[in-house]
Design an enzyme around this catalytic site. Structure first.
Site, PDB file in Angstrom:
ATOM      1  CG  ASN A   1      -6.445 -32.305 -42.664  1.00 59.17           C
ATOM      2  OD1 ASN A   1      -5.284 -32.542 -42.333  1.00 59.17           O
ATOM      3  ND2 ASN A   1      -6.984 -31.123 -42.523  1.00 59.17           N
TER       4      ASN A   1
ATOM      5  NE  ARG B   1      -1.986 -29.556 -38.955  1.00 59.17           N
ATOM      6  CZ  ARG B   1      -2.080 -28.240 -38.922  1.00 59.17           C
ATOM      7  NH1 ARG B   1      -2.160 -27.560 -40.049  1.00 59.17           N
ATOM      8  NH2 ARG B   1      -2.090 -27.588 -37.776  1.00 59.17           N
ATOM      9  CB  CYS B   2      -8.858 -33.814 -39.428  1.00 61.21           C
ATOM     10  SG  CYS B   2     -10.563 -34.085 -38.940  1.00 61.21           S
ATOM     11  CB  THR B   3      -9.192 -35.839 -34.020  1.00 56.41           C
ATOM     12  OG1 THR B   3      -8.158 -35.030 -33.464  1.00 56.41           O
ATOM     13  CG2 THR B   3      -9.452 -37.029 -33.115  1.00 56.41           C
TER      14      THR B   3
ATOM     15  NE  ARG C   1      -4.741 -38.133 -35.784  1.00 55.10           N
ATOM     16  CZ  ARG C   1      -4.893 -36.875 -35.373  1.00 55.10           C
ATOM     17  NH1 ARG C   1      -4.651 -35.876 -36.217  1.00 55.10           N
ATOM     18  NH2 ARG C   1      -5.262 -36.600 -34.134  1.00 55.10           N
TER      19      ARG C   1
END
Length: 115
Positions: A7, A9-11, A14
């Site tokens: 995802n 958008r997920c730190t 990433r």
């Protein structure tokens, strides 16, 4: 072959993807919110992780409460169907490397399966 259920958008997701890249791993990136895993794929991921289906559920996700899942007693098959129907509830990121899998929380967890 390595696959990451990601995802962007997920730190943590990433960071895990960056960690794979730092280790020279060219992973197949699956944006699981856009391409949700099937019940069969989830069953295999859960088997590789060595966990119960409910352990893959993001219980603090707002959707969890909205669906009335708090305190719910569901079978393994029902949890898997719930995750397939509502991929937002899937814990992330998940890395599958060969016949092993890990959840990247923290991202360094995935290093165990790369060895």
């Amino acid at each position: 072959m390595t696959k990451i259920y990601h995802n962007p958008r997920c730190t943590k997701s990433r960071q895990t993807l960056a960690l794979l890249e730092e280790h020279g791993i060219d992973a197949d990136v699956v944006r699981y919110l856009d391409q949700p895993p099937s019940e069969a794929e989830l069953t295999e991921i859960i088997r590789l992780l060595g966990i119960e289906p409910k352990q893959l559920v993001r219980t603090k996700e707002k959707l969890f409460a909205e669906l009335g899942l708090k305190g719910a007693e569901l079978s393994e098959a029902q949890w898997i169907k719930t995750l397939a129907d509502h991929p937002k509830l899937i814990e992330r990121p998940i890395v599958v490397h060969g016949n092993r899998a890990a959840i990247g929380r923290p991202p360094e967890n995935v290093l165990e399966i790369l060895r």
